[in-house]
Design an enzyme around this catalytic site. Structure first.
Site, PDB file in Angstrom:
ATOM      1  NE  ARG A  63       1.241 -21.743  27.598  1.00 40.61           N
ATOM      2  CZ  ARG A  63       0.665 -20.572  27.857  1.00 40.61           C
ATOM      3  NH1 ARG A  63      -0.200 -20.048  27.006  1.00 40.61           N
ATOM      4  NH2 ARG A  63       0.940 -19.922  28.976  1.00 40.61           N
ATOM      5  CG  ASP A  98       2.868 -20.796  36.282  1.00 40.35           C
ATOM      6  OD1 ASP A  98       2.665 -20.658  37.509  1.00 40.35           O
ATOM      7  OD2 ASP A  98       3.676 -20.071  35.659  1.00 40.35           O
ATOM      8  CG  HIS A 113      -3.514 -12.582  31.911  1.00 40.70           C
ATOM      9  ND1 HIS A 113      -2.241 -12.195  31.559  1.00 40.70           N
ATOM     10  CD2 HIS A 113      -4.249 -11.435  31.909  1.00 40.70           C
ATOM     11  CE1 HIS A 113      -2.223 -10.881  31.359  1.00 40.70           C
ATOM     12  NE2 HIS A 113      -3.421 -10.398  31.574  1.00 40.70           N
ATOM     13  CB  CYS A 121     -19.040 -22.859  28.872  1.00 41.86           C
ATOM     14  SG  CYS A 121     -20.169 -22.773  27.470  1.00 41.86           S
ATOM     15  N   GLY A 184       9.263  -9.818  37.199  1.00 42.42           N
ATOM     16  CA  GLY A 184       9.330 -10.587  35.962  1.00 42.42           C
ATOM     17  C   GLY A 184       8.224 -10.370  34.958  1.00 42.42           C
ATOM     18  CD  GLU A 212      15.056  -8.167  29.512  1.00 37.95           C
ATOM     19  OE1 GLU A 212      16.127  -8.146  28.884  1.00 37.95           O
ATOM     20  OE2 GLU A 212      14.072  -8.827  29.159  1.00 37.95           O
ATOM     21  CB  ALA A 228      12.272 -13.796  40.199  1.00 33.26           C
TER      22      ALA A 228
END
Ligand code: APR
Length: 241
Positions: A63, A98, A113, A121, A184, A212, A228
């Site tokens: 990623r 990101d 998150h 650590c 989103g 949606e 968006a």
């Protein structure tokens, strides 16, 4: 039709994977979403890390590699523009790990998150701070250990079963906002899925933007269907001129 903001309005923006979709980062639950190729419990839990740190680091290193190739899109820039217009009456909470909001210029934001490009650590009680880290760890021998306590380092991301970051600040901002703009996110992962209910309890107006309807659609005053990057530039103009 979106009402222009007044000089008293405070805007809380919640973003999810959809805001970065047009940059080329996969969402989690879409047709080619990240969780289609993996079992969440194999790559996004503390147990998985303890069982196989090498595999977890390979997943997050892939990623990181992908992240280095993408750029902020029109949605990130529109939100940065909204922040510029509102100053301290703006707050952005992203579930994304990101750095595209920062890349577009956002400053008043929290990553509930965590951040893909940070490492920390793995020992909960250790006080070593997360640090910026773009390196890839593909083999166990490469995984660094903590200079303070010697435990293995882990990605600074919130896994299932863990408490998201900055929750005090988030709850305070939910309490004082008058507009909640959600962009989103599928509305299934807690606690973010409940932010709309919390903001509504304090009489905020709630708007959702995405292609949606989210699972928690019933709690929104307005749902604007669309991508968006296509919807937000125009919406920000309507909100702040
Ligand atoms: N513009 C806006 N929204 C979009 C776009 C787009 N161009 N493309 C897709 N979406 C929407 C989808 O319709 C969907 O509702 O983005 C949403 C993405 O939903 P998820 O994949 O469930 O991602 P998210 O809601 O951010 O997931 C929440 O789950 O696994 C965890 O930690 C992970 O932060 C993540 C959390």
């Amino acid at each position: 039709m979106i009402q222009p903001l007044s000089s008293h309005d405070r805007v809380f923006v919640l973003t999810g994977a959809g805001v970065s979709a047009e940059s080329g980062l996969p969402t989690f639950r879409g047709a080619d979403g990240l969780w289609r190729g993996y079992r969440v419990q194999d790559v996004a839990t503390p147990e998985a890390f303890r069982a196989n740190p090498e595999m977890i680091w390979q997943f997050y290193s892939e990623r990181r590699k992908r992240h280095a190739t993408v750029m902020a899109n029109a949605a990130h820039f529109a939100l940065a523009k909204l922040e510029q217009a509102l100053g301290e009456r703006f707050f952005l909470c992203t579930q994304n790990v990101d750095s595209l909001h920062e890349q577009a210029g956002s400053q008043r934001l929290v990553h509930m998150h965590g951040r893909l490009m940070q490492t920390r650590c793995s020992r909960e009680s250790c006080r070593t701070k997360p640090f910026a880290d773009e390196r890839l760890y593909m083999q166990r021998a490469e995984i660094p250990t903590c200079p303070q306590c010697g435990a293995m380092m882990r990605p600074h991301v919130c896994w299932f079963g863990e408490v998201p970051y900055s929750m005090d600040r988030i709850f305070e901002q939910l309490r004082i906002c008058s507009v909640l703009l959600t962009v989103g996110t599928s509305g299934v992962v807690e606690p973010a899925a409940s932010f709309v209910r919390m903001a509504r309890m304090n009489r905020a107006k709630a708007i959702y933007v995405g292609p949606e309807e989210p699972a928690n659609r019933a709690f929104f005053d307005a749902v604007v269907l669309g991508k968006a990057g296509e919807v937000l530039p125009g919406m920000v103009k309507e909100l702040v001129g």
